[in-house]
Design a protein around this motif. Structure first.
Motif, short mmCIF file in Angstrom:
data_model
loop_
_atom_site.label_atom_id
_atom_site.label_comp_id
_atom_site.label_asym_id
_atom_site.label_seq_id
_atom_site.Cartn_x
_atom_site.Cartn_y
_atom_site.Cartn_z
N ILE A 181 0.87 -1.19 0.00
CA ILE A 181 0.00 0.00 0.00
C ILE A 181 0.89 1.23 0.00
O ILE A 181 1.73 1.38 0.88
CB ILE A 181 -0.95 -0.02 1.21
CG1 ILE A 181 -1.84 -1.26 1.17
CG2 ILE A 181 -1.80 1.26 1.23
CD1 ILE A 181 -2.73 -1.45 2.38
N LEU A 188 -4.34 6.58 -1.06
CA LEU A 188 -3.56 5.35 -1.05
C LEU A 188 -4.01 4.40 -2.15
O LEU A 188 -5.20 4.35 -2.48
CB LEU A 188 -3.74 4.62 0.30
CG LEU A 188 -3.32 5.37 1.55
CD1 LEU A 188 -3.72 4.58 2.79
CD2 LEU A 188 -1.82 5.63 1.53
N ALA A 247 -3.37 0.18 -3.12
CA ALA A 247 -2.79 -1.12 -2.82
C ALA A 247 -2.43 -1.79 -4.14
O ALA A 247 -3.23 -1.81 -5.08
CB ALA A 247 -3.78 -1.98 -2.05
N THR A 294 -8.11 1.26 -3.61
CA THR A 294 -7.81 2.66 -3.33
C THR A 294 -8.66 3.15 -2.16
O THR A 294 -9.65 2.55 -1.78
CB THR A 294 -8.15 3.60 -4.52
OG1 THR A 294 -9.57 3.60 -4.71
CG2 THR A 294 -7.47 3.19 -5.79
N MET A 315 -13.13 4.82 -1.68
CA MET A 315 -12.79 3.48 -1.24
C MET A 315 -13.26 2.50 -2.31
O MET A 315 -14.44 2.50 -2.68
CB MET A 315 -13.47 3.17 0.10
CG MET A 315 -12.94 3.96 1.28
SD MET A 315 -11.29 3.49 1.78
CE MET A 315 -11.57 1.83 2.39
N ARG A 372 -7.75 -2.63 5.65
CA ARG A 372 -6.38 -2.16 5.87
C ARG A 372 -6.23 -0.71 5.43
O ARG A 372 -5.62 0.10 6.15
CB ARG A 372 -5.38 -3.04 5.11
CG ARG A 372 -5.18 -4.39 5.77
CD ARG A 372 -4.25 -5.29 5.01
NE ARG A 372 -2.94 -4.67 4.79
CZ ARG A 372 -2.08 -5.12 3.88
NH1 ARG A 372 -2.36 -6.16 3.12
NH2 ARG A 372 -0.90 -4.52 3.75
N ILE A 373 -6.77 -0.37 4.27
CA ILE A 373 -6.69 1.02 3.79
C ILE A 373 -7.45 1.94 4.73
O ILE A 373 -6.96 3.02 5.09
CB ILE A 373 -7.19 1.13 2.34
CG1 ILE A 373 -6.17 0.47 1.40
CG2 ILE A 373 -7.45 2.57 1.95
CD1 ILE A 373 -6.61 0.37 -0.05
#
Length: 160
Positions: free
Chosen positions: A3, A51, A53, A63, A86, A100-101
């Motif tokens: 990430i 972010l 991944a 994202t 997301m 996780r994000i």
């Protein structure tokens, strides 16, 4: 999974944003996707973070980002961080990437002095609603671009 922070206008971010927009059109049956005005500068630290991944082959698969919001006419309050974009590609779903994000975005926003994470999603995204509620988010007063839409649902979580 790797990430990484990227700019919202990075080619991989644009690619995944195009994919999520197509999914919004498919789920909600309109031709616009999410029309919330966004630009890359909104996600540049310290005002936000974006972010992506990447899988073991270097492909972008998920994202998420947050951007600063303060009291305004769209219902936000001082200290808010708004969760945006997301998304996990279908073949990478179920691996815990969104969770996780989300945790990384919450940690970053908290570290930058934001006191509440807020988000808007819709009734045609039950898996998103399940993620947020299982991560400590609760329904809240509607905020944002779609706050007057019947299909809109808003959630928040204290970051302090």
């Amino acid at each position: 999974m790797n990430i990484q922070p990227v700019r919202y206008d990075h080619p991989d971010a644009i690619k995944l944003d195009d994919q999520v927009q197509l999914e919004y059109v498919e789920r909600y049956g309109d031709g616009d996707g999410d029309a919330t005005p966004l630009d890359a500068g909104m996600f540049v630290p310290p005002a936000g973070l974006y972010l992506i991944a990447y899988d073991e082959r270097g492909r972008p698969v998920a994202t998420g980002g947050w951007r600063t919001q303060d009291a305004n006419d769209q219902g936000y309050a001082d200290g808010d961080a708004e969760l945006k974009r997301m998304y996990v590609v279908p073949e990478a779903r179920g691996l815990g990437l969104a969770r996780r994000i989300l945790a990384l975005l919450e940690e970053d926003a908290r570290g930058r002095g934001r006191t509440r994470m807020v988000l808007e999603t819709g009734i045609e995204q039950p898996e998103a609603i399940a993620l947020y509620t299982s991560s400590g988010y609760a329904p809240c007063a509607k905020v944002g671009h779609y706050r007057f839409h019947d299909s809109s649902r808003c959630y928040d979580k204290p970051l302090s």
